[in-house]
Design a protein around this motif. Structure first.
Motif, short mmCIF file in Angstrom:
data_model
loop_
_atom_site.label_atom_id
_atom_site.label_comp_id
_atom_site.label_asym_id
_atom_site.label_seq_id
_atom_site.Cartn_x
_atom_site.Cartn_y
_atom_site.Cartn_z
N ASN A 26 0.69 66.62 14.03
CA ASN A 26 -0.29 66.32 13.36
C ASN A 26 -0.85 67.97 13.10
O ASN A 26 -0.14 68.88 13.78
N LYS A 27 -2.09 68.17 12.44
CA LYS A 27 -2.32 69.30 12.06
C LYS A 27 -2.87 70.45 13.19
O LYS A 27 -2.61 71.69 13.17
N ASP A 28 -3.00 69.87 14.27
CA ASP A 28 -3.49 70.83 15.44
C ASP A 28 -2.33 70.96 16.33
O ASP A 28 -2.52 71.62 17.33
N ASN A 29 -0.97 70.79 16.06
CA ASN A 29 0.27 71.21 16.71
C ASN A 29 0.33 70.41 18.21
O ASN A 29 1.10 70.80 18.89
N THR A 30 -0.67 69.55 18.58
CA THR A 30 -0.60 68.90 19.78
C THR A 30 0.53 67.69 19.74
O THR A 30 0.70 67.14 20.80
N GLY A 31 0.68 67.33 18.42
CA GLY A 31 1.50 66.08 18.32
C GLY A 31 0.79 64.79 18.37
O GLY A 31 -0.62 65.11 18.66
N ASP A 32 1.15 63.63 17.96
CA ASP A 32 0.37 62.66 18.38
C ASP A 32 0.10 62.05 19.75
O ASP A 32 -0.91 61.58 19.98
N TYR A 33 1.16 62.51 20.64
CA TYR A 33 0.79 62.30 22.06
C TYR A 33 0.92 63.57 22.89
O TYR A 33 1.71 64.59 22.60
N TYR A 34 -0.12 63.76 23.99
CA TYR A 34 -0.05 64.99 24.60
C TYR A 34 -0.47 64.66 25.91
O TYR A 34 -1.50 63.77 26.21
N LEU A 35 -0.61 65.71 26.74
CA LEU A 35 -1.48 65.64 27.96
C LEU A 35 -1.92 66.99 27.92
O LEU A 35 -0.82 68.01 28.00
N LYS A 36 -3.18 67.09 28.22
CA LYS A 36 -3.83 68.65 28.34
C LYS A 36 -4.32 68.59 29.98
O LYS A 36 -4.97 67.57 30.30
N THR A 45 -1.30 72.50 27.28
CA THR A 45 -1.25 71.40 26.41
C THR A 45 0.16 70.97 26.34
O THR A 45 1.06 71.83 25.87
N TRP A 46 0.65 69.78 26.72
CA TRP A 46 2.02 69.31 26.80
C TRP A 46 2.31 68.25 25.66
O TRP A 46 1.41 67.34 25.79
N PRO A 47 3.12 68.36 25.01
CA PRO A 47 3.38 67.27 23.93
C PRO A 47 4.10 66.04 24.65
O PRO A 47 4.85 66.03 25.78
N ASN A 48 4.41 64.89 23.94
CA ASN A 48 5.16 63.67 24.23
C ASN A 48 4.93 63.15 25.37
O ASN A 48 5.69 62.78 26.27
N ALA A 49 3.64 63.09 25.84
CA ALA A 49 3.05 62.16 26.81
C ALA A 49 3.43 60.75 26.58
O ALA A 49 3.38 60.27 25.52
N ILE A 50 3.95 60.21 27.63
CA ILE A 50 4.22 58.72 27.76
C ILE A 50 3.62 57.95 28.85
O ILE A 50 2.92 58.68 29.96
N SER A 71 6.11 70.09 30.30
CA SER A 71 5.56 71.35 29.56
C SER A 71 6.74 71.41 28.35
O SER A 71 8.04 70.93 28.52
N PRO A 72 6.49 72.31 27.19
CA PRO A 72 7.18 72.50 26.21
C PRO A 72 8.51 73.01 26.69
O PRO A 72 9.82 72.55 26.08
#
Length: 172
Positions: A26-36, A45-50, A71-72
């Protein structure tokens, strides 16, 4: 034994997610799913949290919740889980004083990996809470607070993981 099982279950979910998920941004580059997560005072901030929420695989009178992310660069991972008696886990706050709540953090340093987990065998103890804010069929949103995790090989080596938030893709 159960803590080890939950840790490997968590790693399995991570492997599955990276092998089968299409990254959506999405526009803030965190993706739809994340863990901060705040590690030693620094936010990452890490993408693709499940996450997983469902009946325990060995005892259907209990319900399990797990959230994890990496982490990325895939050199760090963090996971959090807890279990309750009963057939559901509703939105609300859950505390490590009331539930078995293993937390695991790993960091790859050169050719080795350091594993950190909650310290409950000697004082001071790790102390954490997690708040599940919203739960639906595809996503769970929440936040957490806590104090520290200790190196599994050296309890005197600790890492401060004090707070975080997540929007995680629900796999079950």
């Amino acid at each position: 034994m159960k803590k080890t099982f939950l840790f490997y279950l968590l790693l399995g979910f991570l492997a599955l997610s990276f092998g089968s998920c299409k990254k959506e941004s999405n526009k803030d580059n965190t993706g739809d799913y994340y863990l901060k997560i705040k590690i030693n005072g620094n936010w990452e901030t890490w993408p693709n949290a499940i996450c997983d929420l469902g009946a325990d695989l060995y005892d259907n009178t209990k319900t399990d919740f797990t959230v994890s992310a990496t982490s990325p660069d895939l050199k760090q991972s963090f996971g959090y889980s807890f279990q309750v008696d009963g057939a559901s886990i509703p939105a609300g706050t859950y505390h490590s004083d009331d539930y078995f709540m293993p937390l695991d953090y790993s960091v790859q340093t050169g050719s080795s990996t350091i594993f950190y987990s909650d310290q409950y065998n000697q004082q001071p103890y790790s102390n954490y809470s997690i708040t599940l804010i919203s739960i639906n069929e595809t996503t769970i949103k929440g936040n957490f607070t806590g104090n520290f995790l200790s190196d599994d090989m050296d309890n005197d080596n600790t890492i401060a993981i004090t707070e975080g938030e997540f929007v995680a893709k629900r796999v079950r």
